[in-house]
Structure formats: C-alpha cells, structure tokens
Design a protein around this motif. Structure first.
Motif, short mmCIF file in Angstrom:
data_model
loop_
_atom_site.label_atom_id
_atom_site.label_comp_id
_atom_site.label_asym_id
_atom_site.label_seq_id
_atom_site.Cartn_x
_atom_site.Cartn_y
_atom_site.Cartn_z
N SER A 2 0.63 -1.18 0.01
CA SER A 2 0.13 -0.18 -0.11
C SER A 2 0.99 1.30 0.00
O SER A 2 1.84 1.35 0.71
N TYR A 3 0.55 1.97 -0.71
CA TYR A 3 1.33 3.34 -1.02
C TYR A 3 0.34 4.49 -0.49
O TYR A 3 -0.84 4.59 -0.94
N TYR A 4 1.11 5.34 0.36
CA TYR A 4 0.34 6.73 1.05
C TYR A 4 0.94 7.90 0.59
O TYR A 4 2.15 8.02 1.00
N VAL A 5 0.40 8.77 0.13
CA VAL A 5 0.85 10.16 0.02
C VAL A 5 0.43 10.76 1.21
O VAL A 5 -0.57 10.94 1.53
N VAL A 20 5.21 3.56 2.40
CA VAL A 20 5.23 2.15 1.60
C VAL A 20 4.77 1.31 2.63
O VAL A 20 5.60 0.96 3.47
N MET A 21 3.45 0.41 2.57
CA MET A 21 3.29 -0.31 3.71
C MET A 21 2.83 -1.78 3.31
O MET A 21 2.29 -1.76 2.16
N ASP A 22 3.18 -2.69 4.08
CA ASP A 22 2.75 -4.13 3.82
C ASP A 22 1.90 -4.61 5.20
O ASP A 22 2.71 -4.77 6.03
N ALA A 23 0.77 -4.07 5.23
CA ALA A 23 -0.03 -4.34 6.44
C ALA A 23 -0.23 -5.77 6.90
O ALA A 23 -0.10 -5.87 8.10
N SER A 62 -2.16 4.34 -5.85
CA SER A 62 -1.55 3.12 -6.47
C SER A 62 0.03 3.50 -6.53
O SER A 62 0.37 4.75 -6.42
N ARG A 63 0.74 2.26 -6.93
CA ARG A 63 2.20 2.55 -7.22
C ARG A 63 2.33 3.47 -8.23
O ARG A 63 3.10 4.43 -8.02
N LYS A 78 14.35 8.15 -6.70
CA LYS A 78 13.13 7.26 -7.04
C LYS A 78 12.59 6.41 -6.24
O LYS A 78 13.17 6.18 -4.92
N LEU A 79 11.29 6.04 -6.32
CA LEU A 79 10.49 4.86 -5.60
C LEU A 79 11.43 3.79 -5.91
O LEU A 79 11.43 3.34 -7.06
#
Length: 95
Positions: A2-5, A20-23, A62-63, A78-79
């Motif tokens: 999951s990506y959060y701005v 950037v998270m992997d819950a 989204s990514r 960069k990401l």
C-alpha cells in the motif's frame, strides 16, 4: 503493498511525504527528509495512519500515482522497486 501520499495540511497543499506499507506483515518504510533516504519505521507509519487527526492528511494511492509524486517528495530520488522495499523490511525487522 500500500502506498500513501502524505500532505502537510490537506490535499490542496501538495505532497509532503510518502509511506509504503505491507499491512499483512506489519512492515513499512517512509521517505526521511532529514536523512534524505528511505527509512524503515513501521511504528511511525502506523501511528500516523491510525491517528484520527491525520485522516485528511493522507491518501492511499496506486504505485503509479506514488511514482508520479515521488520526485516532488524526495527531491529526485526514485521510488524503490518492490523487491528493494521488501529487502528494507527484512533489514529493518532485524534491528
């Protein structure tokens, strides 16, 4: 993943951060402005996302959308690809 701005005040102010998270794994990285690098810090990410006062300060994206704003957030970095992010999770989790 999951990506959060993250925004300073609201979406009108422009992006200020990126998580950037992997819950499922309870793992997360974020852009650390002071270190000018990606940093492993799931505790900070979870506290921020779970705080009701921040509900209007982030957006799950989204990514592709994260890649579109990463330059503005990082100043040119960069990401990382998902494999590199998972490597940060593994290394960070060993601390």
């Amino acid at each position: 993943m999951s990506y959060y701005v993250i925004y300073r005040v609201d979406e009108q102010s422009g992006p200020a951060g990126l998580f950037v998270m992997d819950a499922g794994l309870g793992q997360a990285v974020l852009w650390d402005h002071r270190a000018r690098a990606w940093a492993y810090d799931p505790g900070l990410v979870v506290r921020f996302l779970d705080d009701y006062r921040n509900a209007d300060r982030y957006k799950n994206v989204s990514r592709a959308d994260a890649e579109a704003v990463v330059d503005a957030v990082t100043g040119g970095e960069k990401l990382p690809d998902e494999g590199s992010i998972r490597a940060m999770f593994k290394g960070g989790g060993d601390r």
